[in-house]
Motif scaffolding. Structure first.
Motif, PDB file in Angstrom:
ATOM      1  N   GLY A 200      15.885 138.527  -6.934  1.00 32.51           N
ATOM      2  CA  GLY A 200      16.367 139.507  -7.908  1.00 32.51           C
ATOM      3  C   GLY A 200      16.567 140.894  -7.325  1.00 32.51           C
ATOM      4  O   GLY A 200      16.637 141.875  -8.068  1.00 32.51           O
ATOM      5  N   PRO A 228       9.425 137.486  -7.873  1.00 29.81           N
ATOM      6  CA  PRO A 228      10.468 138.368  -8.383  1.00 29.81           C
ATOM      7  C   PRO A 228      10.322 139.768  -7.801  1.00 29.81           C
ATOM      8  O   PRO A 228       9.197 140.242  -7.589  1.00 29.81           O
ATOM      9  N   LYS A 241      17.313 147.016 -11.836  1.00 29.66           N
ATOM     10  CA  LYS A 241      16.810 145.909 -12.632  1.00 29.66           C
ATOM     11  C   LYS A 241      16.013 144.991 -11.710  1.00 29.66           C
ATOM     12  O   LYS A 241      16.392 144.774 -10.563  1.00 29.66           O
ATOM     13  N   THR A 244      13.647 137.975 -12.448  1.00 33.80           N
ATOM     14  CA  THR A 244      12.930 137.333 -13.554  1.00 33.80           C
ATOM     15  C   THR A 244      11.971 136.268 -13.017  1.00 33.80           C
ATOM     16  O   THR A 244      12.166 135.750 -11.909  1.00 33.80           O
ATOM     17  N   LEU A 273       4.642 139.469 -14.169  1.00 32.82           N
ATOM     18  CA  LEU A 273       5.729 139.445 -15.156  1.00 32.82           C
ATOM     19  C   LEU A 273       5.371 138.659 -16.410  1.00 32.82           C
ATOM     20  O   LEU A 273       5.994 138.818 -17.452  1.00 32.82           O
ATOM     21  N   ASN A 274       4.372 137.774 -16.294  1.00 39.62           N
ATOM     22  CA  ASN A 274       3.992 136.948 -17.450  1.00 39.62           C
ATOM     23  C   ASN A 274       2.528 136.548 -17.278  1.00 39.62           C
ATOM     24  O   ASN A 274       2.158 136.031 -16.230  1.00 39.62           O
TER      25      ASN A 274
END
Ligand code: SAH
Length: 348
Positions: A200, A228, A241, A244, A273-274
């Motif tokens: 990314g 990412p 940006k 993901t 990120l999660n």
């Protein structure tokens, strides 16, 4: 062949062409099928054990200017630190208490740690019966050889991207050719060699990600770490940006299909990120976790990107949490050193 057929083919042949990789990377409808194929391949070749590697981030001082990285030398807004040799050894002792069999020594490219200093750290840690992994950047052949002679077993050096133009744009003052030279030297010297990429980066194409995966196979990497790209404040890319989690998991799952018997960590960037990112990774091809054993004060300052997962936890809490998460998905924490076992190899 449609993309599901291609994924099935890769589960047995462990080969995909660049065009086939691109076609799968561009097709969001096969993601779950891909993750499950990578999970089965992981189980078949490296089993259900998850190897834990204790990570020590011993210096955030760096002479490089990698545009994405929060500890690059041009970031004057972060506090710099370097641990002294005794502190590093004492973190390794702690890693022993948690039962880790590998210590990963990671830092910026900090010239303070001369060849002699590194060798004495490595040999002290080897006395504690650890496998030792280094992740300290680009060095000369002589330095890599000296670390190996002192007992280092493995080395992590991500290629970051195989797209020459993007590599040049991201790494002012560095050379792609030298990075390749480093990876070749590490292989020649008999290190278990890890590489990987960021997913990314601004301007990165699906085509170049496909080439990254083929590169991992071409150099016969023993470990692949990828994650990412996460934009970091006070860097030239702070307003770009980021990548993901799904895109990173897809590159990781395809890597597992093509290199079925290697070690692949569920990386901290994925977890950042999660909150469930690491578990998703362990269920999409990964078989390694690298818990951070750096003390809280310094771990915070090793700020290569913002919001790094696990900052609030003590190393002991983290060990307990990750162990129960691993067990909750039907996996076990490995009791071995977790070297790569090639297919047909009976040694441990
Ligand atoms: N100096 C060492 C260690 C670098 S930090 C070396 O050169 O190998 C380890 C990895 O963190 C890097 O290889 C890079 O891929 C990753 N990283 C750096 N900045 C990042 C960012 N903003 N987002 C996600 N990953 C990043």
């Amino acid at each position: 062949m449609n993309n599901k057929d291609l994924i099935e083919k890769a589960q047995t042949s462990h080969n995909l062409s660049k065009e086939e990789l691109i076609s799968i990377l561009n097709d969001e409808s096969v993601n779950d099928f891909l993750f499950s194929a990578a999970d089965k391949t992981r189980e078949k070749y490296v089993g259900n054990a998850v190897h834990l590697r204790g990570l020590i981030e011993f210096s955030n001082i760096c002479k490089c200017s990698c545009k994405y990285c929060g500890i690059q030398k041009d970031n004057h807004l972060i506090k710099r630190y370097r641990l002294d040799i005794e502190e590093i050894i004492s973190l390794a002792r702690e890693a022993k208490l948690y039962g880790y069999k590998t210590v990963v020594l990671q830092s910026g490219e900090d010239a303070f740690f001369t060849k002699e200093k590194m060798c004495s750290i490595i040999s002290e840690i080897k006395k504690m019966d650890f496998a030792v992994t280094l992740s300290i950047g680009e060095k000369t052949y002589e330095e890599y050889k000296a670390y190996k002679d002192a007992g280092a077993d493995r080395y992590l050096l991500r290629i970051e991207t195989t797209d020459r133009n993007l590599y040049r744009a991201m790494h002012p003052g560095m050379s792609f050719e030298n990075r390749i030279r480093c990876l070749k030297d590490l292989k020649t010297l008999g290190y278990e060699t890890g590489t990987g990429c960021l997913v990314g980066l601004p301007g990165q194409t699906t085509e170049s990600l496909a080439e990254d995966i083929l590169f991992f196979k071409e150099i016969d990497a023993d470990m692949i770490g990828l994650g990412p790209f996460i934009p970091c404040e006070n860097t030239p890319l702070e307003r770009d940006k980021g990548g993901t989690l799904i895109a990173a998991l897809k590159v990781m799952a395809l890597t597992r299909l093509l290199l079925p018997d290697i070690n692949i960590p569920a990386t901290t960037a994925m977890e950042t990120l999660n909150p469930n990112g690491r578990i998703s990774a362990l269920q999409s091809g990964a078989n390694v976790v690298m818990p951070n054993v750096t003390d809280n004060e310094h771990k915070k300052l090793y700020s290569i990107y913002p919001g790094k997962a696990g900052l609030g936890n003590s190393p002991e809490e983290y060990k307990n949490t990750i162990t129960s998460k691993i067990e909750s998905i039907g996996r076990v924490v490995s009791t071995g050193y977790g070297f790569r076992r090639r297919e047909g190899d009976s040694s441990d």
